[in-house]
Design an enzyme around this catalytic site. Sequence first.
Site, PDB file in Angstrom:
ATOM      1  CG  ASN A 274      -1.717   2.594  -6.221  1.00 45.69           C
ATOM      2  OD1 ASN A 274      -1.778   2.978  -4.914  1.00 45.69           O
ATOM      3  ND2 ASN A 274      -2.269   1.639  -6.643  1.00 45.69           N
ATOM      4  CD1 TRP A 275       2.529   7.152  -4.214  1.00 47.82           C
ATOM      5  CD2 TRP A 275       2.950   8.313  -2.415  1.00 47.82           C
ATOM      6  NE1 TRP A 275       2.881   8.587  -4.605  1.00 47.82           N
ATOM      7  CE2 TRP A 275       3.201   9.195  -3.105  1.00 47.82           C
ATOM      8  CE3 TRP A 275       2.944   8.460  -1.201  1.00 47.82           C
ATOM      9  CZ2 TRP A 275       3.726  10.393  -2.731  1.00 47.82           C
ATOM     10  CZ3 TRP A 275       3.627   9.590  -0.628  1.00 47.82           C
ATOM     11  CH2 TRP A 275       3.751  10.719  -1.664  1.00 47.82           C
ATOM     12  CE  LYS A 276       0.486  -1.003  -6.568  1.00 47.20           C
ATOM     13  NZ  LYS A 276       0.927  -2.028  -7.495  1.00 47.20           N
TER      14      LYS A 276
ATOM     15  CG  HIS B 252      -5.352  -1.399  -7.528  1.00 48.49           C
ATOM     16  ND1 HIS B 252      -4.643  -2.388  -7.005  1.00 48.49           N
ATOM     17  CD2 HIS B 252      -4.411  -0.600  -8.450  1.00 48.49           C
ATOM     18  CE1 HIS B 252      -3.517  -2.220  -7.754  1.00 48.49           C
ATOM     19  NE2 HIS B 252      -3.227  -1.179  -8.571  1.00 48.49           N
TER      20      HIS B 252
ATOM     21  CD  GLU C 293      -1.699  -4.036  -5.855  1.00 50.92           C
ATOM     22  OE1 GLU C 293      -1.682  -3.097  -4.975  1.00 50.92           O
ATOM     23  OE2 GLU C 293      -0.943  -3.896  -6.546  1.00 50.92           O
TER      24      GLU C 293
ATOM     25  CD  GLU D  61      -3.519  -0.326 -12.853  1.00 50.66           C
ATOM     26  OE1 GLU D  61      -2.400   0.577 -12.548  1.00 50.66           O
ATOM     27  OE2 GLU D  61      -4.066  -0.638 -11.647  1.00 50.66           O
TER      28      GLU D  61
ATOM     29  N   GLY E 226       3.389  -4.519 -11.079  1.00 48.89           N
ATOM     30  CA  GLY E 226       4.458  -4.758 -10.427  1.00 48.89           C
ATOM     31  C   GLY E 226       5.337  -6.154 -10.883  1.00 48.89           C
TER      32      GLY E 226
ATOM     33  CB  SER F  14       5.538  -2.911 -15.476  1.00 50.32           C
ATOM     34  OG  SER F  14       5.242  -3.878 -14.621  1.00 50.32           O
TER      35      SER F  14
ATOM     36  N   GLY G 245       2.741   2.718 -10.184  1.00 54.53           N
ATOM     37  CA  GLY G 245       2.753   2.096  -8.931  1.00 54.53           C
ATOM     38  C   GLY G 245       4.351   2.236  -8.436  1.00 54.53           C
ATOM     39  N   GLY G 246       5.025   1.379  -8.512  1.00 53.22           N
ATOM     40  CA  GLY G 246       6.406   1.211  -7.887  1.00 53.22           C
ATOM     41  C   GLY G 246       7.387   2.459  -8.249  1.00 53.22           C
TER      42      GLY G 246
HETATM   43  P1  PGA Z   1       3.186  -0.760 -11.089  1.00 57.69           P
HETATM   44  O1  PGA Z   1       1.750  -0.937 -10.144  1.00 57.69           O
HETATM   45  O2  PGA Z   1       3.487   0.264 -11.925  1.00 57.69           O
HETATM   46  O3  PGA Z   1       4.067  -1.080  -9.834  1.00 57.69           O
HETATM   47  O4  PGA Z   1       3.050  -2.168 -12.110  1.00 57.69           O
HETATM   48  C1  PGA Z   1       0.600  -0.051 -11.014  1.00 57.69           C
HETATM   49  C2  PGA Z   1      -0.585  -0.109 -10.289  1.00 57.69           C
HETATM   50  O5  PGA Z   1      -0.816  -1.138  -9.450  1.00 57.69           O
HETATM   51  O6  PGA Z   1      -1.595   0.750 -10.149  1.00 57.69           O
END
Ligand code: PGA
Length: 253
Positions: free
Chosen positions: A12-14, A100, A102, A172, A178, A218, A239-240
């Site tokens: 997930n590149w956000k 998600h 967010e 999640e 994050g 994470s 994500g990251g």
């Molecule tokens: P993260 O994000 O790996 O940076 O914790 C995961 C996500 O939001 O899907």
Amino acid sequence: MNSNRKPIIAGNWKMYKTAAEALALINGLKGELVGVRDSDVEAVVCPPFTALYAVSTLLQGSSIQLGSQNVHWEKEGAFTGEIAASMLKELGVRYAIVGHSERRQFFGETNEGVNKRARAALASGIRPIVCVGEMLAQREAGQTEAVVRDHVTDGLAGFTKDAMLETVIAYEPVWAIGTGKTATPTQAQEVHAFIRELLAAMFDSSTADKVRIQYGGSVKAANAKELLGQADIDGALVGGVSLDAKGFIKAAL
Ligand code: PGA
């Protein structure tokens, strides 16, 4: 992980990477994947909408699948700023992240909206990755199962068994996204097993056994193996770390 379910690792590149930067990352991923057997895991990248076309072109002939980070429920119309499933499908999008945390936290996404988005994706032949998970205060208040139950039952309300089999769930815990804090494999497995029980009650145990449930929060090379070694964890939403070709592939393989 269970041999009946092919693990799925999605990046997930956000809101990171312009189209040009996205192409560089895809070239890096393809380089890292040289010599890797396709059948071991399903790898998906979910760039921002603006990079989908460019990434789709570059992924042609590759085993990496394309995903989007959201999808709207209407076929078309006066919905400024939204993207319809048919528009994504045309670009070769196979998966769409919906719900998600967010989106839920910052953009008012509700379980009802998640349900509508997931159904619209399915109607266009796109597999939804439905995100569920509790916030820190909810975990501390002992509400993890109640929150996850609502996310799952309301988010997947009205699904047929066939629709469920096309759907991926991503558990999640919001406190792990994050933050560098990962749920322990035991904590994650507990919730994954709980989700599978919910699916068995909503559908049947054979359907529940086939649905892939990813863990997210994470995930990195150092913890991915142990998490994916748990009985009900069938992949990761990353994500990251997915913004770095080596990091993503190391976490995925
Ligand atoms: P993260 O994000 O790996 O940076 O914790 C995961 C996500 O939001 O899907």
